[in-house]
Scaffold this motif. Structure first.
Motif, PDB file in Angstrom:
ATOM      1  N   UNK A  13      -5.500  22.407  -3.229  1.00 44.41           N
ATOM      2  CA  UNK A  13      -4.716  21.189  -3.482  1.00 44.41           C
ATOM      3  C   UNK A  13      -4.424  20.434  -2.184  1.00 44.41           C
ATOM      4  N   UNK A  14      -3.958  21.164  -1.179  1.00 48.26           N
ATOM      5  CA  UNK A  14      -3.625  20.552   0.102  1.00 48.26           C
ATOM      6  C   UNK A  14      -4.840  19.918   0.747  1.00 48.26           C
ATOM      7  N   UNK A  15      -5.971  20.614   0.633  1.00 46.15           N
ATOM      8  CA  UNK A  15      -7.217  20.098   1.215  1.00 46.15           C
ATOM      9  C   UNK A  15      -7.643  18.799   0.518  1.00 46.15           C
ATOM     10  N   UNK A  16      -7.569  18.784  -0.820  1.00 42.28           N
ATOM     11  CA  UNK A  16      -7.982  17.597  -1.587  1.00 42.28           C
ATOM     12  C   UNK A  16      -7.057  16.414  -1.289  1.00 42.28           C
ATOM     13  N   UNK A  17      -5.751  16.684  -1.112  1.00 39.11           N
ATOM     14  CA  UNK A  17      -4.831  15.603  -0.711  1.00 39.11           C
ATOM     15  C   UNK A  17      -5.243  15.023   0.647  1.00 39.11           C
ATOM     16  N   UNK A  18      -5.624  15.894   1.585  1.00 38.77           N
ATOM     17  CA  UNK A  18      -6.062  15.452   2.915  1.00 38.77           C
ATOM     18  C   UNK A  18      -7.281  14.535   2.805  1.00 38.77           C
ATOM     19  N   UNK A  19      -8.164  14.841   1.846  1.00 35.30           N
ATOM     20  CA  UNK A  19      -9.399  14.058   1.675  1.00 35.30           C
ATOM     21  C   UNK A  19      -9.151  12.733   0.965  1.00 35.30           C
ATOM     22  N   UNK A  20      -7.973  12.572   0.346  1.00 34.20           N
ATOM     23  CA  UNK A  20      -7.689  11.311  -0.345  1.00 34.20           C
ATOM     24  C   UNK A  20      -7.421  11.474  -1.827  1.00 34.20           C
ATOM     25  N   UNK A  21      -7.322  12.736  -2.303  1.00 35.82           N
ATOM     26  CA  UNK A  21      -6.921  12.949  -3.700  1.00 35.82           C
ATOM     27  C   UNK A  21      -8.079  13.153  -4.656  1.00 35.82           C
ATOM     28  N   UNK A  22      -7.728  13.177  -5.948  1.00 37.95           N
ATOM     29  CA  UNK A  22      -8.673  13.587  -6.993  1.00 37.95           C
ATOM     30  C   UNK A  22      -9.781  12.577  -7.281  1.00 37.95           C
ATOM     31  N   UNK A  23      -9.668  11.364  -6.722  1.00 40.74           N
ATOM     32  CA  UNK A  23     -10.794  10.439  -6.887  1.00 40.74           C
ATOM     33  C   UNK A  23     -11.865  10.700  -5.821  1.00 40.74           C
ATOM     34  N   UNK A  24     -11.604  11.624  -4.894  1.00 38.27           N
ATOM     35  CA  UNK A  24     -12.581  11.974  -3.854  1.00 38.27           C
ATOM     36  C   UNK A  24     -13.170  13.368  -4.057  1.00 38.27           C
TER      37      UNK A  24
END
Length: 549
Positions: free
Chosen positions: A333-344
């Motif tokens: 979850x933390x990693x995906x937030x760093x990348x810009x969220x669930x659209x990324x």
């Protein structure tokens, strides 16, 4: 968002499935110019050298192959004959001898018929080391060696064919291999099998002006500025099961960066009304685009087949319990937030992405979306392993590395970040003697089967000094033997076996920490019709594209 796409894939047994014309796209009319806005030029147009995603989506406009995918844009895939009448005949049922019958009525842009001879010549020229860049499956399989150029020299043999490739007659192309190659019908869907008459081979210059066998032909190429494709009047829709010829022309317009391209499409003016922004929606525009109802109808959002993992260098991190602890500790979850969220990005716990035929979800190290630090600590049993994390020196590479360091140090690891120059990263991570314990790796399969994922990434017998796809450097005799066993099965019997082996590799060896699959997020103008995200490559497909009148 639609993350529920499940991949199903079959090889069309009925020759009727390989016939044209492709069903009409509801509401599509002929005419207009379809524009694709992209920051940089496509690296190669010569079909035998095409291997980038932009190249793979562009080439079908002007090239046809032995086989191709019928794709409904929702994950349902059918492999059909393109230039061939069917996806191939396994002559002795042992995958060593294959024949393809070529369709009647297929022609080049000058009206000449396409025969087995020109398809064989296209494959032969892929052996030329001046023409690097494309896939190398057929070359390696025909001569049974990764060093295919040393086994057969194209320049010295221009009037003959590589060993194992013959044309018994104008309508028949025959492959003979030393080993079973049950995935041949898939491999020949790549641009390596695009036909070319020998008298039209301009060598490296074919990159500027390829010779068309598809519905469009290149009429203008101002390198780095624009590429114009117009209708090829010798293409016969009756022979083509997937392509259409709706727009008068396709124009690739190069130059604008990601934000500028997306903003042009958002503005929806003039020719940009019938355009797609190839470089996707930048993080800075995600909130605006997602929150605007008018833009929602002009968005393409779909999980892509590219997997991203934290690669563990198993030659340095030899202790399985440490590799398992890394899997428990990871905060996706933390990693995906760093990348810009669930659209990324979407979280992943398997080696193969959900876009793989026969995919079965599992989680060998269940730790929830944010990780199980206690379970990781239990496995470490008081140890504090110091691991070197190699990270690209661009802004995203460093942001991700910082997030991973903070995450893993909570579990008791000590993480040292070492920067890798971004432009050299791909070469560096493929070296056997790399100086890191961990680094990020990504993989997009060449066709949606475990055969182009698991053996490519985890067969230890392929490890060499550099240029490795097996970047975890795992080498396990029992798993290697499984690769041989499954690859010798009929493709229809392979899917379940790959799914089982995926779980076995993660459970017994933990060579990586699966992190996420990319999400494709694209915007198009109000008059751009027929676009969908390719179920094979995760980028916009143009086979149904049209300009809304």
């Amino acid at each position: 968002m639609d993350t529920s796409r499940t991949q199903t894939g079959v090889i069309a047994m009925d020759p009727k499935d390989s016939l044209g014309p492709a069903p009409e796209v509801p509401g599509a009319k002929k005419g207009g110019t379809f524009t694709i806005i992209r920051e940089t030029k496509i690296s190669h147009l010569d079909p035998q050298r095409v291997y980038s995603f932009a190249g793979l989506m562009n080439a079908p406009l002007y090239s046809r192959y032995l086989t191709t995918w019928k794709d409904d844009g929702k994950g349902k895939l059918t492999l059909v004959g393109d230039l061939a009448e069917t996806p191939g005949t396994n002559v002795n049922k042992d995958c060593k001898v294959w024949e393809f019958k070529i369709k009647d009525g297929v022609k080049f842009e000058d009206g000449r018929p396409i025969t087995a001879k020109e398809i064989a010549y296209g494959i032969a020229r892929s052996f030329d080391l001046d023409l690097t860049g494309g896939p190398t499956y057929l070359q390696e399989w025909l001569v049974d060696s990764p060093q295919f150029d040393t086994k057969w020299d194209f320049k010295a043999n221009k009037t003959s064919l590589p060993p194992g490739l013959t044309t018994p007659d104008a309508k028949t192309l025959r492959f003979e291999f030393n080993k079973p190659r049950c995935d041949l019908p898939f491999a020949v869907s790549l641009p390596t099998t695009a036909p070319l008459p020998a008298d039209k081979d301009t060598g490296v210059n074919l990159d500027n002006a390829p010779f068309s066998s598809g519905p469009y032909k290149v009429t203008k190429n101002t390198v780095g500025v624009e590429l114009v494709l117009e209708r090829n009047e010798h293409w016969d829709p009756a022979t083509d099961p997937v392509r259409h010829q709706y727009p008068d022309k396709f124009v690739w317009s190069y130059g604008p960066d990601q934000a500028a391209g997306a903003n042009r499409v958002v503005a929806d003016n003039g020719p940009d009304q019938a355009a797609v922004a190839w470089n996707g929606v930048p993080a800075s525009l995600v909130a605006k685009v997602a929150g605007d109802a008018a833009l929602k109808g002009r968005s393409l959002l779909s999980p892509a087949p590219t997997t991203n993992s934290l690669v563990i260098n198993t030659q340095r991190v030899t202790d399985l319990s440490i590799r398992q602890a890394l899997n428990y500790a990871i905060d996706r979850d933390g990693l995906i937030k760093t990348l810009g969220g669930e659209t990324k990005a979407q979280p992943l716990t398997t080696l193969m992405p959900p876009a793989t035929i026969g995919f079965k979800p599992y989680d060998a190290y269940p730790a929830g979306r944010t990780g199980n630090i206690e379970k990781a600590k239990e496995l470490l049993a008081g140890r504090t392993p110091e691991l070197v994390l190699g990270a690209a020196d661009d802004s995203q590479g460093q942001e991700v590395a910082t997030q991973l360091k903070a995450n893993l140090e909570k579990a008791g690891f000590k993480i040292v970040i070492r920067s890798i120059p971004t432009d050299a990263r791909l070469d560096e991570i493929k070296k056997k003697d790399k100086p890191w314990d961990l680094h990020l790796g990504e993989w997009g399969a060449d066709w949606p089967s475990g055969a182009s994922i698991l053996p490519v990434l985890y067969d230890g017998r392929t490890i060499k000094a550099e240029g490795n796809s097996n970047v975890s450097l795992i080498n396990n005799d029992a798993i290697n033997a499984e690769f041989d066993r499954i690859l010798a099965l009929d493709p229809s019997a392979q899917a379940d076996e790959w799914a089982k082996l995926d779980q076995r590799i993660m459970t017994e060896l933990a060579p990586v920490v699966p992190l996420f699959v990319d999400v494709a997020y694209f915007l198009h103008g109000s008059k751009a019709g027929g676009l969908f995200v390719s179920s094979v490559f995760g980028y916009p497909s143009f086979v149904d594209a049209h300009v809304k009148q």
